[in-house]
Design an enzyme around this catalytic site. Structure first.
Site, PDB file in Angstrom:
ATOM      1  N   LYS A 198     -15.610  -8.536   4.425  1.00 57.90           N
ATOM      2  CA  LYS A 198     -14.437  -8.850   5.262  1.00 57.90           C
ATOM      3  C   LYS A 198     -14.670  -8.585   6.739  1.00 57.90           C
ATOM      4  CE  LYS A 198     -10.849  -8.036   1.790  1.00 57.90           C
ATOM      5  NZ  LYS A 198      -9.747  -7.144   1.381  1.00 57.90           N
ATOM      6  N   ARG A 248      -2.209  -6.119  -8.475  1.00 60.35           N
ATOM      7  CA  ARG A 248      -1.031  -6.983  -8.402  1.00 60.35           C
ATOM      8  C   ARG A 248      -1.051  -8.112  -9.410  1.00 60.35           C
ATOM      9  NH1 ARG A 248      -2.306  -8.722  -2.543  1.00 60.35           N
ATOM     10  NH2 ARG A 248      -4.303  -8.587  -3.622  1.00 60.35           N
ATOM     11  N   HIS A 284       0.835  -1.210   0.000  1.00 59.32           N
ATOM     12  CA  HIS A 284       0.000   0.000   0.000  1.00 59.32           C
ATOM     13  C   HIS A 284       0.871   1.262   0.000  1.00 59.32           C
ATOM     14  CE1 HIS A 284      -2.901  -2.781   2.351  1.00 59.32           C
ATOM     15  NE2 HIS A 284      -3.413  -2.631   1.159  1.00 59.32           N
ATOM     16  N   SER A 324      -2.759  -8.097   2.965  1.00 55.34           N
ATOM     17  CA  SER A 324      -3.002  -7.946   4.401  1.00 55.34           C
ATOM     18  C   SER A 324      -3.351  -9.296   5.021  1.00 55.34           C
ATOM     19  CB  SER A 324      -4.134  -6.944   4.631  1.00 55.34           C
ATOM     20  OG  SER A 324      -3.785  -5.711   4.064  1.00 55.34           O
TER      21      SER A 324
END
Ligand code: COA
Length: 160
Positions: free
Chosen positions: A41, A91, A17, A129
């Site tokens: 989440k 990504r 990030h 994460s």
């Protein structure tokens, strides 16, 4: 003034990030780094904890970065705060497909707001994460992926 927003869960913030935040300086005058809710989440860190960590990690970018959290829709926040574009880090092909879905919805809701994809740095494809949370849950060092203050706090979370 070109104001961009980099939204995410940041649970916790990683070097991936921070790489996007640093590079965003070249494309906007002001960047809002925003903790937003992803309804899919469950989070490890509270919003307050994530906010504190993000602020500490973004200190070196304080001349152009503002760290916030908000409830509600991203596009509503953008409209209320004169944000003209959303930045998302990508990504992999699977990130791209996921982002395209979000981008399409955001575009329908607010056609005037653009989304820019920044290709993640070469090392970032290894970082997420959830990987950081997983490794830390086994009391292993995560300082390769996150700043030291984050690695300290996350290991504390899993202390018995
Ligand atoms: N380097 C390393 N990791 C990266 C990265 C990069 N450059 N870019 C993303 N990631 C990782 C994150 O760590 C995260 O990992 P995780 O899934 O293991 O937690 C994952 O990629 C993507 O998460 P994040 O960028 O935090 O986005 P998100 O999908 O959790 O959240 C929101 C998306 C919060 C922006 C979105 O849900 C939102 O806008 N919510 C507000 C409500 C709303 O408007 N909803 C409608 C949206 S269509």
């Amino acid at each position: 003034m070109r104001t961009g927003i980099f939204p995410g869960s940041f649970d916790p913030v990683t070097y991936g990030h921070l790489d996007i935040i640093k590079r965003a300086e070249h494309i906007c005058d002001r960047l809002i780094v925003a903790i937003a809710k992803n309804s899919q989440k469950e989070s490890l860190f509270s919003v307050e904890e994530r906010l504190e960590l993000l602020k500490l990690c973004c200190k070196e970018f304080s001349s152009f970065v503002e760290v916030v959290s908000f409830d509600g829709l991203l596009v509503d926040y953008c409209r209320a705060n004169s944000v003209s574009f959303i930045i998302r880090g990508v990504r992999s092909v699977s990130d791209y497909e996921y982002e395209n879905m979000n981008t399409a919805v955001n575009k329908k809701l607010a056609p005037e707001i653009e989304t820019l994809y920044m290709i993640a740095g070469a090392d970032a494809y290894l970082i997420s994460s959830s990987i950081v949370r997983e490794v830390a849950s086994y009391h292993r060092d995560v300082s390769e992926f996150v700043p030291s203050i984050v690695s300290e706090k996350i290991l504390q979370k899993f202390e018995v």
